[in-house]
Design an enzyme around this catalytic site. Structure first.
Site: not given
Length: 324
Positions: A134-136, A139
């Site tokens: 996932g994107c979060f 990061a």
């Protein structure tokens, strides 16, 4: 050439995937599957591709493609694979959350490797199925993995992260339309975001102990990008922390440790992640920035494809940020 199929071709991640693959020197897009738009031009949805991709959506799949990307909503990839069969040699890269957790990673005789290259590069290279992070999660993990590997996460980690409106998908909602999002900011899913499972799984695997991430996600009034700020108790010096991060990412072409504070324009439209460290008394602040649609989704999926097919990670991903 790597023959590519894409399932679910109308969303933001599919659009970015098509943009990047249309420029990839070793990939050829064979079909883009859609049951709602068969025989209509892909560029009728993704209008940025009008001059670069002459292809129609297809109601049929080619089961013999070399790799298929699943750009479906969460919970729909398993159902699609149970209804459609691909050849034994077809590699699968899933961009949903269906296979990211270990308890969900086995399906139809395949075991999905968690596709964060900075964590599982060797496993990705030899895999036939990958669960794209996932994107979060991308990061935050990139900001914390070096500390987990060093055994330096001894207490609770507090993380605030803000994402652009594209992180919510292409379908409009009350919190994504322009008049609500413009000049506005809000938090959502405090301490319960769905990416916490994969974050805790990776950090626990790396450190050998359970992690506790107190994660507060925010909606930002911009389109693309994620800035994540994590802070935790850290006994070492700033120089020691910097050495840990630089050594961990020494062979990671897309992760860069910066001595200067960060901003999103350094990474938007690229597959890069920048990380900055700051020490205040006994607290270490780790800031990371990525493009949620590229390193946080489609770019990372292509990075995984490159690894699975023996290509350099940077192939087709040498992108420059739009700085102004």
């Amino acid at each position: 050439m790597i023959k590519v199929g894409i399932i679910g071709g109308s969303g933001y991640t599919a659009g970015e995937l098509l943009r990047l693959l249309s420029l990839h020197p070793e990939a050829a897009i064979d079909f883009v599957y859609s049951t709602t738009r068969p025989d209509t031009p892909v560029s009728s949805v993704h209008q940025d591709l009008k001059a670069s991709l002459d292809l129609n959506y297809s109601a049929d799949i080619n089961a013999e493609v070399d790799v298929v990307f699943l750009c479906l909503g969460h919970g729909r990839s398993k159902a699609f694979l149970e209804q459609h069969e691909f050849s034994e040699h077809t590699k699968i890269i899933d961009l949903s959350n269906d296979f990211r957790l270990k308890d969900d990673s086995k399906h139809q005789g395949k075991e999905y490797v968690y596709g964060l290259p900075e964590l599982n590069k060797q496993e990705i290279i030899t895999s036939s199925a990958v669960a794209n992070p996932g994107c979060f999660a991308t990061a935050i993990q990139l900001a914390l993995l070096p500390l987990a590997a060093d055994g330096s996460i001894a207490d609770t980690v507090h993380t605030h992260a803000i994402t652009g409106s594209t992180g919510a998908g292409a379908s409009p909602s009350d919190t994504t339309h322009f008049s609500w999002r413009d000049n506005n900011i809000s938090w959502y899913k405090p301490f319960t975001h769905q990416h916490l499972g994969e974050i805790n799984q990776s950090l626990s695997d790396k450190s050998g102990k359970d992690s506790q991430i107190m994660f507060l996600p925010f909606r930002g009034n911009f389109s693309r990008g994620i800035m994540a700020s994590s802070y935790l108790q850290y006994e070492g010096s700033l120089d020691q922390a910097g050495a840990i991060f630089r050594e961990y990412y020494e062979s990671a072409p897309f992760v860069h440790v910066s001595d200067e504070p960060l901003h999103l324009k350094q990474v938007v439209n690229t597959n890069h992640c920048f990380i900055h460290l700051h020490k205040h008394e006994d607290q270490l602040l780790v800031t990371s920035v990525i493009d949620n649609l590229v390193k946080g989704a489609s770019g990372q999926a292509i990075q995984n494809m490159n690894l699975m097919f023996g290509l350099a990670e940077q192939t087709g991903l040498k992108l420059k940020a739009s700085y102004f």
